[in-house]
Scaffold this motif. Structure first.
Motif, PDB file in Angstrom:
ATOM      1  N   LYS A 204       0.833  -1.196   0.000  1.00 20.63           N
ATOM      2  CA  LYS A 204       0.000   0.000   0.000  1.00 20.63           C
ATOM      3  C   LYS A 204       0.868   1.246   0.000  1.00 20.63           C
ATOM      4  O   LYS A 204       1.880   1.309   0.705  1.00 20.63           O
ATOM      5  N   TYR A 212       5.770   9.811   0.302  1.00 24.97           N
ATOM      6  CA  TYR A 212       5.024   8.566   0.290  1.00 24.97           C
ATOM      7  C   TYR A 212       5.956   7.424   0.686  1.00 24.97           C
ATOM      8  O   TYR A 212       7.156   7.467   0.453  1.00 24.97           O
ATOM      9  N   TRP A 237     -10.616  -3.306  -3.341  1.00 28.94           N
ATOM     10  CA  TRP A 237     -10.305  -3.209  -4.766  1.00 28.94           C
ATOM     11  C   TRP A 237     -11.280  -4.073  -5.558  1.00 28.94           C
ATOM     12  O   TRP A 237     -11.841  -5.038  -5.040  1.00 28.94           O
ATOM     13  N   TYR A 343      -3.383   5.566 -14.248  1.00 26.69           N
ATOM     14  CA  TYR A 343      -3.191   4.327 -13.496  1.00 26.69           C
ATOM     15  C   TYR A 343      -2.881   3.174 -14.444  1.00 26.69           C
ATOM     16  O   TYR A 343      -1.956   2.381 -14.211  1.00 26.69           O
ATOM     17  N   PRO A 381      -8.163  -0.037  -7.841  1.00 30.05           N
ATOM     18  CA  PRO A 381      -8.668   0.619  -6.627  1.00 30.05           C
ATOM     19  C   PRO A 381      -9.589   1.782  -6.983  1.00 30.05           C
ATOM     20  O   PRO A 381      -9.794   2.082  -8.165  1.00 30.05           O
ATOM     21  N   LYS A 384      -9.381   7.771  -5.801  1.00 26.31           N
ATOM     22  CA  LYS A 384      -8.521   8.475  -4.849  1.00 26.31           C
ATOM     23  C   LYS A 384      -7.223   7.704  -4.633  1.00 26.31           C
ATOM     24  O   LYS A 384      -6.124   8.293  -4.620  1.00 26.31           O
ATOM     25  N   GLU A 385      -7.335   6.382  -4.470  1.00 26.08           N
ATOM     26  CA  GLU A 385      -6.127   5.584  -4.273  1.00 26.08           C
ATOM     27  C   GLU A 385      -5.312   5.498  -5.561  1.00 26.08           C
ATOM     28  O   GLU A 385      -4.080   5.466  -5.525  1.00 26.08           O
ATOM     29  N   GLN A 386      -5.995   5.473  -6.695  1.00 23.77           N
ATOM     30  CA  GLN A 386      -5.283   5.513  -7.972  1.00 23.77           C
ATOM     31  C   GLN A 386      -4.387   6.750  -8.037  1.00 23.77           C
ATOM     32  O   GLN A 386      -3.235   6.679  -8.484  1.00 23.77           O
ATOM     33  N   ILE A 388      -3.043   8.483  -5.623  1.00 25.20           N
ATOM     34  CA  ILE A 388      -1.886   8.335  -4.728  1.00 25.20           C
ATOM     35  C   ILE A 388      -0.850   7.408  -5.356  1.00 25.20           C
ATOM     36  O   ILE A 388       0.360   7.684  -5.355  1.00 25.20           O
ATOM     37  N   ILE A 389      -1.322   6.297  -5.912  1.00 22.46           N
ATOM     38  CA  ILE A 389      -0.421   5.334  -6.560  1.00 22.46           C
ATOM     39  C   ILE A 389       0.321   5.976  -7.718  1.00 22.46           C
ATOM     40  O   ILE A 389       1.538   5.808  -7.885  1.00 22.46           O
TER      41      ILE A 389
END
Length: 434
Positions: A204, A212, A237, A343, A381, A384-386, A388-389
């Motif tokens: 994660k 990060y 996910w 992503y 995901p 929002k998580e995309q 960050i990734i």
């Protein structure tokens, strides 16, 4: 081995502007006058026995000096010079010896007389072929063009001395280049492995005050994906097929008659324009024809090599930036168009193609179809998580790419120095002393 640069009065004009002066004792001779010219044959995948067969099959399409496999018969015996007749490597020259085979993208040269040293000839040709390569849809250097190439031929003693000198010096260059290339391979694999860990949810990405960091997920955070190669994924996910989150589009079909000069048409992106995850515009084809709007690239499109003679190149891809929008793409390419492109750009540069290649690569087919691509399964995901990734991986891959780019610059300088030395030796600008 020692050498010296010859003085001006020891040289003469070659008659070729880019070649400059050559050794006074050297004669420029056409290949067709000193060699018998042949060609390899079509060798099917069914004939290839990998490492079980006894005799190598050479091709331009593979690594390891062109060895694509082995079979139990041979077409050639002795010493030959071979060259690549078709494709991006057209004009590349090799010295071959022993019992071997060549595919139909290889031409062969056998000296007619003992006054031509084939090791020397391979070096001499390596600086002469490029101007003769025909640059159309598929670059070519066929037998008739090879026959008309002229090379510098000094006496046999000088040829042997030059060949021995270059064998020693080029092997030193090649050793250094090989080490740097292996380092690049390790860095690229480390980058791909990192991306794979992140886009499959095995780790994660957590935002901290300093940026990060990666945190391994606990078993309680995971669930079975139902996909064998994917294993467990985060509970929040989803599993989806690409067809549900975007559109796959096959590229433009065009003919040689449609090809025009740079300022007269639209650039068509091909496999050669996709290098190491980026668009490279140094081997371009332009066409003048009606192109559907759908086949014009947009920012965020992911362009993928979907058909190629080398299966290793299938799946290589790049994300279209603002500078590369407004172009088209060829029939051997596919564009995937999706709002999740940032992503997906990382997903496509993970191990996804390798993991699912069994669904489309067989012993006879080297092609990723629209249907295959649409059926690809990925873990995804929330947006929002995309985000960050994407930010994390952009930063990390930038660092990898920076190191790789510096290594590639060093390799190019080494190759230029090596080629310069070969040129100076075979034209007689330097004399080998011992």
């Amino acid at each position: 081995m020692r050498y010296r640069y010859r003085k001006d009065d020891e040289l003469k004009d070659s008659g070729v502007e880019w070649l400059g002066k050559i050794d006074k004792d050297c004669t420029r001779v056409r290949i067709g006058h000193i060699c018998d010219i042949g060609r390899g044959r079509v060798i099917s995948n069914e004939e290839i026995l990998d490492n079980i067969g006894e005799y190598p099959v050479y091709s331009s399409q593979t690594k390891d000096n062109g060895v694509m496999g082995y079979i139990n018969t041979f077409d050639f015996e002795g010493e030959y010079v071979t060259w690549t007749t078709d494709g991006a490597n057209a004009g590349t020259v090799f010295k071959r010896s022993g019992k071997f085979n060549c595919t139909n993208v290889c031409g062969t040269l056998k000296n007619r007389k003992d006054n031509v040293n084939l090791s020397y000839l391979s070096y001499a040709l390596s600086i002469e072929t490029k101007p003769f390569v025909r640059l159309d849809i598929n670059p070519k250097l066929m037998n008739n063009e090879m026959a008309n190439i002229k090379v510098c031929i000094p006496n046999i003693g000088k040829q042997e001395k030059i060949a021995n000198f270059l064998d020693e010096k080029t092997s030193q260059f090649d050793l250094i280049i090989s080490k740097k290339e292996k380092l690049i391979e390790r860095l690229e694999e480390a980058k791909k492995s990192l991306i794979s860990e992140v886009v499959t949810g095995k780790v994660k990405v957590v935002k901290t005050d300093d940026g990060y960091e990666l945190v391994k997920r606990s078993s309680e955070e995971m669930k079975a994906s139902g996909v064998e190669w994917l294993g467990e994924i985060p509970k929040d996910w989803d599993i989806t097929k690409l067809k549900y989150i975007g559109e796959a589009i096959t590229g433009l079909t065009y003919s040689p008659n449609d090809i025009v000069d740079e300022n007269e048409g639209t650039l068509v992106l091909r496999s050669s324009n996709v290098q190491n995850g980026r668009i490279v515009l140094n081997d371009n084809v332009y066409v003048n024809m009606n192109i559907p709007e759908k086949l014009i690239t947009r920012e965020g499109d992911i362009i993928i090599c979907s058909r190629n003679g080398s299966r290793a190149l299938i799946g290589k891809n790049a994300c279209i930036g603002s500078n590369d929008a407004g172009k088209s793409f060829g029939a051997f390419m596919t564009v995937f168009r999706s709002k999740y492109y940032e992503y997906l750009n990382f997903v496509f540069n993970s191990h996804i193609f390798k993991a699912q290649s069994g669904s489309f690569l067989t012993s006879t087919i080297n092609q990723l179809t629209i249907g295959n691509l649409n059926s690809f399964i990925i873990a995804i995901p929330n947006e929002k998580e995309q985000e960050i990734i994407v930010k994390y991986l952009c930063n990390k891959t930038l660092k990898y790419n920076s190191i790789v780019d510096k290594l590639k610059e060093q390799i190019e300088k080494l190759k230029e120095a090596k080629q310069s030395l070969i040129s100076e030796a075979v034209t007689g600008k330097i004399e080998i002393l011992d």
